[in-house]
Design a protein around this motif. Structure first.
Motif, PDB file in Angstrom:
ATOM      1  N   ASP A  73       0.951  -1.145  -0.159  1.00  0.00           N
ATOM      2  CA  ASP A  73      -0.126   0.142  -0.063  1.00  0.00           C
ATOM      3  C   ASP A  73       0.825   1.249  -0.019  1.00  0.00           C
ATOM      4  OD1 ASP A  73      -2.310   1.473   0.033  1.00  0.00           O
ATOM      5  OD2 ASP A  73      -2.341   1.547   2.095  1.00  0.00           O
ATOM      6  N   GLY A  74       0.502   2.137  -0.947  1.00  0.00           N
ATOM      7  CA  GLY A  74       1.250   3.488  -1.027  1.00  0.00           C
ATOM      8  C   GLY A  74       2.713   3.639  -1.808  1.00  0.00           C
TER       9      GLY A  74
ATOM     10  N   VAL B 221      -6.799  -3.986  -3.099  1.00  0.00           N
ATOM     11  CA  VAL B 221      -5.946  -3.196  -3.459  1.00  0.00           C
ATOM     12  C   VAL B 221      -6.317  -2.803  -5.010  1.00  0.00           C
ATOM     13  CG1 VAL B 221      -4.102  -3.378  -2.085  1.00  0.00           C
ATOM     14  CG2 VAL B 221      -4.313  -4.618  -4.128  1.00  0.00           C
TER      15      VAL B 221
ATOM     16  N   GLN C  52      -3.015   1.229  -3.852  1.00  0.00           N
ATOM     17  CA  GLN C  52      -3.765   1.972  -2.966  1.00  0.00           C
ATOM     18  C   GLN C  52      -4.712   0.985  -2.407  1.00  0.00           C
ATOM     19  OE1 GLN C  52      -5.378   6.130  -3.390  1.00  0.00           O
ATOM     20  NE2 GLN C  52      -7.529   4.946  -3.578  1.00  0.00           N
ATOM     21  N   ARG C  53      -4.904   0.995  -1.342  1.00  0.00           N
ATOM     22  CA  ARG C  53      -6.065   0.055  -0.732  1.00  0.00           C
ATOM     23  C   ARG C  53      -7.195   0.499  -1.127  1.00  0.00           C
ATOM     24  NH1 ARG C  53      -3.627  -0.350   4.578  1.00  0.00           N
ATOM     25  NH2 ARG C  53      -2.656  -2.264   4.376  1.00  0.00           N
ATOM     26  N   SER C  54      -8.332  -0.481  -1.407  1.00  0.00           N
ATOM     27  CA  SER C  54      -9.616  -0.198  -1.904  1.00  0.00           C
ATOM     28  C   SER C  54     -10.314  -1.269  -1.557  1.00  0.00           C
ATOM     29  CB  SER C  54      -9.810   0.113  -3.413  1.00  0.00           C
ATOM     30  OG  SER C  54     -10.662  -0.419  -4.140  1.00  0.00           O
TER      31      SER C  54
ATOM     32  N   THR D 165       0.828   3.733  -8.451  1.00  0.00           N
ATOM     33  CA  THR D 165       1.023   3.592  -6.884  1.00  0.00           C
ATOM     34  C   THR D 165      -0.198   2.734  -6.530  1.00  0.00           C
ATOM     35  OG1 THR D 165       1.538   6.117  -7.092  1.00  0.00           O
ATOM     36  CG2 THR D 165       0.870   5.409  -4.982  1.00  0.00           C
TER      37      THR D 165
END
Ligand code: ATP
Ligand code: MG
Length: 436
Positions: free
Chosen positions: A15-16, A88, A79-81, A77
Motif C-alpha cells: 500500500d502506498g 487494492v 492503494q487500498r480499496s 501507486t
C-alpha cells in the motif's frame, strides 16, 4: 532504473508504494469519470483504476485503444480499496504496451460461454491463460512432486530408459514405427523391459516418470497417443500383495501431499479431492466377473464393465480406489513377462488399480526364471531372438521382482474430475491431433 516488477498477489502488502506490474490486459471498461483495466499475471488479476482529472488523459487513450489480451506494463501507486478484488488497486502514472494482440481473439479467455474442447485445444495457449485451466497443471505439477517424494522416501532410485527401441514390450499393435537411419525403430510404449533389466543390474528399487507412445486407434476420453507413465519396479518380492502395498502407500501419500500443496496455494481443486479409504479393497477378478453376471468369461473387462465395478465398490465399500486382483492367464497371454502362479498356472497374480471405474495402473509379479520366460514369449506368439538384450539380463542372475505402470494422465483426470483425459495434458496428442 525501472521500478521493480511486482506480482498481483504481492500488492496487498505494498500500500502506498510505486510499483510496476505487467501482464495480459483482460478487460478495459470506461464508466463516466472512471475507467478500469484488469491486468492478469501469473498470480492473479490487478485492477488498474484511471480517474478523470487525476490520471493523465493519454493513459485513457492508450488503454482504450489496446486490444484485449495484449501484454501491457503499468507503473503506478498501490492503494487500498475495499471495492476491488484483492482489496487494492493500482493508480497508474505510466502505461507501456509490450505486445499487441490481434483482433478478434480465436478463443475468449474470460468469456462466460465455454468453447468446445477441440476449439480450446486448437488455441491452447489462449485456453491455458484461464486460471481454471492453469489450476489443472498446478495440480499435475504438485502430484509429480509428491510422487517423487513418496518414491524417494521408500528408497527408490529414479531412472531414465530409452524411448527409441528396436522392439516393443508386447508386440506390434500399438507401436509407432520410426525411420532410424534407414532401419526401423519404435517409440517406447512402456519402459517395461528396461526397468526389469535394471533389477537384473542389482538396482533393487527403481522408478521412472516419462513419456510413452501408444498408437491407440480408439478415440476415447481416456486414451491419448503420448502419455506420461509412472513405472515402479521392485526386486526381491514374490507376493503380489507386497507390490500392491507399496503402490497403495505411494498413491495415498501422493494424493494427500498434492491435496495439502494445493490447499496451501489456495487452489479450489484441493477441496474436491476424494476421501481415501484404506486399505484399498481387493476384488478378485473372479468375483468381479460374477458381479457382472459373466463368471469364467475369461476376457478383460470392457469400459462399461469397469465402470459398473467401480460403482459397486463405491456404493458398497465407499472406496474410490480399489484393486482388481488375480487376473487369469488367458487375459494376460500377450503379457509374456507376467509370472504365472506355480500352484495354479491359470492365474497370473496380476492386478489393476482402479479409481471409480477408471483403470489407473496395471502390475504384478514378473517371471524371473529364464526357461519359463522363454516359454511365455513363445506362448505369446513372439520370437525370443527379438529380445537379445532383455534376455541376457535373465541369463546371469535375475532376482525375483515385480512392479507396475501407472498412467499419470489418468490420475490427473481422476483427481481434477476431467471429463476428457486431453484436458490434463498441455498439448495433447491423439489420432487426429499433432498441432499445436
Ligand atoms: P487400457 O486397457 O485402459 O487401454 P492398458 O491396460 O492397455 O490400458 P497398460 O499397458 O496396463 O494399459 O498401461 C498402464 C497404465 O497406463 C494404464 O493403467 C493406464 O493408466 C495408462 N494408459 C495406458 N494406455 C493409455 C493411453 N493410451 N492413454 C492414457 N493412459 C494410458
Ligand atoms: Mg492395463
Amino acid at each position: 532504473m525501472p521500478l521493480p516488477r511486482r506480482l498481483s498477489r504481492e500488492l496487498a502488502e505494498r500500500d502506498g508504494e510505486a510499483v510496476r506490474i505487467a501482464g495480459h490486459l483482460e478487460e478495459y471498461r470506461a464508466l463516466g469519470g472512471v475507467a478500469f483495466a484488469l491486468v492478469r499475471d501469473g498470480s492473479g488479476t490487478t485492477q488498474v483504476t484511471l480517474k478523470k482529472g487525476t490520471t493523465e488523459p493519454a493513459l485513457f487513450t492508450t488503454l482504450e485503444g489496446l486490444a484485449r489480451e495484449s501484454v501491457v506494463e503499468v507503473e503506478g501507486t498501490v492503494q487500498r480499496s475495499a471495492k476491488s478484488r484483492r482489496g487494492v488497486e493500482l493508480l497508474p502514472f505510466r502505461v507501456t504496451p509490450l505486445s499487441v494482440a490481434e483482433v478478434p481473439l480465436p478463443l475468449g479467455v474470460v468469456d462466460k460461454v465455454s468453447a468446445d474442447l477441440n476449439t480450446r485445444l486448437d488455441h491452447r495457449v489462449l485456453d491455458l491463460r484461464k486460471p481454471a485451466v492453469r489450476a489443472i497443471f498446478e495440480l499435475r505439477a504438485e502430484l509429480l512432486a509428491a510422487l517423487r517424494t513418496a518414491f524417494v522416501q521408500r528408497g527408490f532410485l529414479e531412472i531414465e530408459t530409452p524411448k527409441l527401441l528396436r522392439q516393443g514390450a508386447e508386440g506390434g499393435a500399438t507401436l509407432f514405427a520410426v525411420d532410424y537411419f534407414g532401419t526401423k525403430a519404435y517409440l517406447a510404449q512402456s519402459p517395461q523391459l528396461y526397468k526389469q533389466m535394471l533389477i537384473g543390474a542389482g538396482f533393487e528399487r527403481v522408478f521412472e516418470i516419462a513419456p510413452v507412445f501408444r498408437a491407440e486407434p480408439s478415440d476415447t476420453v481416456r486414451h491419448v497417443t503420448e502419455l506420461t507413465m509412472l513405472d515402479g519396479e521392485i526386486g526381491y518380492v514374490t507376493d503380489p500383495e507386497e507390490i500392491r502395498a507399496v503402490l497403495e502407500g505411494i498413491v495415498v501419500d501422493a494424493v494427500e501431499g498434492t491435496r495439502k500443496a494445493l490447499a496451501a496455494r489456495g487452489s479450489p481443486l484441493s477441496e474436491r479431492f476424494p476421501t481415501i479409504v484404506q486399505p484399498f479393497p481387493r476384488i478378485p477378478f473372479d468375483q468381479a466377473e460374477s458381479w457382472l453376471g459373466r463368471p469364467g468369461a475369461g476376457r478383460d473387462f470392457s469400459t462399461e464393465e469397469e465402470k459398473a465395478i467401480g460403482e459397486r465398490v463405491e456404493r458398497e465399500l465407499h472406496a474410490p480406489f480399489y484393486f482388481l486382483t488375480d487376473y487369469p492367464t488367458v487375459v494376460k497371454q500377450s503379457t509374456f513377462y507376467a509370472w504365472r502362479r506355480d500352484d495354479d498356472p491359470s492365474k497370473t497374480g496380476y492386478f489393476d488399480l482402479g479409481y471409480r471405474g477408471l483403470e489407473i495402473a496395471s502390475g504384478g509379479r514378473r517371471e524371473h526364471r529364464y526357461d519359463r520366460l522363454l516359454e511365455n514369449i513363445r506362448g505369446a506368439g513372439l520370437d525370443p531372438a527379438s529380445f537379445p538384450g532383455y534376455l541376457e539380463a535373465f541369463r546371469f542372475g535375475m532376482p525375483p521382482h515385480g512392479g507396475w505402470g501407472l498412467g499419470i494422465d489418468r490420475l490427473v483426470q481422476a483427481l481434477a474430475e476431467l471429463p476428457n483425459i486431453r484436458e490434463g495434458r498441455l498439448f495433447p496428442r491423439d489420432r487426429y491431433r499433432l498441432e499445436p
